[in-house]
Design an enzyme around this catalytic site. Structure first.
Site, PDB file in Angstrom:
ATOM      1  N   HIS A 110       5.862   7.152   5.693  1.00 29.65           N
ATOM      2  CA  HIS A 110       6.163   6.594   4.321  1.00 29.65           C
ATOM      3  C   HIS A 110       5.045   7.441   3.547  1.00 29.65           C
ATOM      4  O   HIS A 110       5.316   8.675   4.513  1.00 29.65           O
ATOM      5  CB  HIS A 110       4.033   5.136   4.947  1.00 29.65           C
ATOM      6  CG  HIS A 110       3.239   5.679   5.642  1.00 29.65           C
ATOM      7  ND1 HIS A 110       3.365   6.126   7.003  1.00 29.65           N
ATOM      8  CD2 HIS A 110       2.084   6.550   4.854  1.00 29.65           C
ATOM      9  CE1 HIS A 110       1.867   5.792   6.977  1.00 29.65           C
ATOM     10  NE2 HIS A 110       1.171   6.611   6.005  1.00 29.65           N
ATOM     11  N   THR A 165      -5.520   6.928   7.927  1.00 25.97           N
ATOM     12  CA  THR A 165      -6.186   6.928   7.074  1.00 25.97           C
ATOM     13  C   THR A 165      -6.009   5.672   6.048  1.00 25.97           C
ATOM     14  O   THR A 165      -6.582   5.722   5.058  1.00 25.97           O
ATOM     15  CB  THR A 165      -5.276   8.002   6.125  1.00 25.97           C
ATOM     16  OG1 THR A 165      -4.251   7.832   5.661  1.00 25.97           O
ATOM     17  CG2 THR A 165      -5.210   9.650   6.976  1.00 25.97           C
ATOM     18  N   HIS A 181       3.976  10.940   5.599  1.00 25.26           N
ATOM     19  CA  HIS A 181       3.800  10.345   7.172  1.00 25.26           C
ATOM     20  C   HIS A 181       4.981   9.867   7.932  1.00 25.26           C
ATOM     21  O   HIS A 181       5.649   8.844   7.782  1.00 25.26           O
ATOM     22  CB  HIS A 181       2.159   9.429   7.909  1.00 25.26           C
ATOM     23  CG  HIS A 181       0.968  10.245   7.113  1.00 25.26           C
ATOM     24  ND1 HIS A 181       0.317   9.797   5.682  1.00 25.26           N
ATOM     25  CD2 HIS A 181       0.659  11.464   6.335  1.00 25.26           C
ATOM     26  CE1 HIS A 181      -0.442  10.863   6.170  1.00 25.26           C
ATOM     27  NE2 HIS A 181       0.128  11.646   5.876  1.00 25.26           N
ATOM     28  N   GLU A 213      -2.493  13.143   0.472  1.00 25.56           N
ATOM     29  CA  GLU A 213      -4.175  13.321   1.319  1.00 25.56           C
ATOM     30  C   GLU A 213      -4.839  14.151   1.700  1.00 25.56           C
ATOM     31  O   GLU A 213      -5.963  14.358   1.424  1.00 25.56           O
ATOM     32  CB  GLU A 213      -3.630  11.803   2.770  1.00 25.56           C
ATOM     33  CG  GLU A 213      -3.309  10.397   2.057  1.00 25.56           C
ATOM     34  CD  GLU A 213      -3.387   9.505   3.022  1.00 25.56           C
ATOM     35  OE1 GLU A 213      -2.979   9.339   4.382  1.00 25.56           O
ATOM     36  OE2 GLU A 213      -4.280   7.975   2.599  1.00 25.56           O
ATOM     37  N   HIS A 250       2.349   8.788   0.500  1.00 24.64           N
ATOM     38  CA  HIS A 250       0.842   8.469  -0.562  1.00 24.64           C
ATOM     39  C   HIS A 250       1.882   9.292  -1.784  1.00 24.64           C
ATOM     40  O   HIS A 250       2.269  10.274  -1.413  1.00 24.64           O
ATOM     41  CB  HIS A 250      -0.366   9.206   0.585  1.00 24.64           C
ATOM     42  CG  HIS A 250      -0.683   8.248   1.740  1.00 24.64           C
ATOM     43  ND1 HIS A 250      -0.913   6.971   1.976  1.00 24.64           N
ATOM     44  CD2 HIS A 250      -0.077   8.657   2.596  1.00 24.64           C
ATOM     45  CE1 HIS A 250      -1.629   6.632   2.598  1.00 24.64           C
ATOM     46  NE2 HIS A 250      -0.365   7.314   3.688  1.00 24.64           N
ATOM     47  N   HIS A 300       0.711  -0.880  -0.685  1.00 26.66           N
ATOM     48  CA  HIS A 300      -0.585   0.575   0.438  1.00 26.66           C
ATOM     49  C   HIS A 300       0.821   1.479   0.010  1.00 26.66           C
ATOM     50  O   HIS A 300       0.652   2.953  -0.371  1.00 26.66           O
ATOM     51  CB  HIS A 300      -0.639   0.472   1.560  1.00 26.66           C
ATOM     52  CG  HIS A 300      -1.729  -1.249   1.381  1.00 26.66           C
ATOM     53  ND1 HIS A 300      -2.925  -1.302   0.701  1.00 26.66           N
ATOM     54  CD2 HIS A 300      -1.511  -2.245   2.266  1.00 26.66           C
ATOM     55  CE1 HIS A 300      -3.513  -2.167   1.079  1.00 26.66           C
ATOM     56  NE2 HIS A 300      -2.743  -3.136   1.905  1.00 26.66           N
TER      57      HIS A 300
END
Ligand SMILES: NS(=O)(=O)c1cc(-c2ccccc2)cc(-c2ccccc2)c1
Ligand SMILES: [Zn+2]
Length: 263
Positions: A91, A198, A117, A104, A93, A66
């Site tokens: 990590h 999230t 994050h 996000e 996104h 992910h």
């Protein structure tokens, strides 16, 4: 747990079927809208400890299907909150090569190219992250918005190993580096609100700090992040690209969204 995705039949609109908190209150991310913000003069600058790790230390860089995540040293912490929060992992996104919009949190509906994050847990109250992850005062996540611009040398400490973890569940040991260099210069200007993970299980356990100022990465660096990884594992016949791994913004409801700065 059951596998979840960002799109399709196991996509974010269906998460609440297996993960009830995802359909509950205090969800993240949110749109950080100017007319929602309340300036709070009591919000102190974020102070981090021991983020400048030695390259003799090794961290684990992994593809969890992910996101790309980097384990962090338990000597790292946030010391300016009511409790001490010890670092666990960081990590990202991101969007996709053709659409560099994958943050996000959004600011007045503007979506940035990506978001970093840095996840911490309340080590004053909980012995480890697993016991902290579902507690209302369990986690503190630092959110950093990422836009395409100048080359980012710190980001390259991660990117230069990314072709070793292209498939899900692949991991590699990498030399540690100064994680502070991944944060914006100013740690005194940020948004603050009570929110959630999230991703499933979406526990409402996160004290969110999203810095006002984005960091930049070069277009080439962004493309490397957005075009290299697969969400499928090496054995899977059909390779699925790992991109657009961001949750849509959630209802703020009656939450207070604070700002440590005046617009
Ligand atoms: N996006 S996030 O910050 O809310 C987040 C936090 C944590 C997290 C990590 C350790 C302890 C506790 C929470 C894990 C993820 C995650 C991202 C991709 C795949 C699976 C999980 C995401
Ligand atoms: Zn995240």
């Amino acid at each position: 747990g059951a596998k979840w995705t960002y799109d399709g039949p196991q996509g974010q609109d269906h998460w609440s079927q297996h993960y009830p908190y995802c359909g509950g209150a205090l969800q993240s991310p949110i749109d950080l809208k100017s007319d929602l913000l309340r300036f709070d003069p009591t919000l102190r600058p974020i102070e981090v400890q021991n983020y400048n790790l030695s390259p003799n230390e090794q961290l684990t860089l992994g593809n969890n299907g992910h996101s790309v995540q980097l384990s962090l040293s338990p000597t790292m912490s946030i010391s300016s909150l009511r409790n001490r929060y010890t670092a666990a992992q960081l990590h990202f996104h991101w969007g996709s090569p053709s659409r560099p919009a994958g943050s996000e949190h959004t600011v007045n509906s503007k979506q940035y190219a990506a978001e970093l994050h840095v996840v911490h847990y309340n080590s004053d109250k909980y012995p480890n992250i697993s016991t902290a992850v579902d507690k209302s005062d369990g986690l503190a996540v630092l959110g950093v918005l990422v836009e395409v611009g100048m080359f980012n040398p710190a980001f390259d400490h991660i990117l230069k190993f990314i072709n070793r973890i292209i498939y899900r569940d692949q991991k590699v040991k990498v030399p540690a580096f100064n994680i502070r260099a991944l944060l914006p210069t100013r740690l005194d200007e940020y948004y603050r609100y009570d929110g959630s993970l999230t991703t499933p299980p979406c526990y409402p356990s996160v004290l969110w700090t999203v810095f006002r100022n984005p960091i930049t990465v070069s277009r080439q660096q962004f493309l490397t992040l957005a075009a290299t990884l697969y969400s499928s594992n090496a054995q899977d016949s059909a390779s699925m690209s790992l991109s657009n791994n961001y949750r849509k913004t959630q209802p703020v409801d009656n939450r207070l969204v604070l700002a440590s700065f005046k617009e």
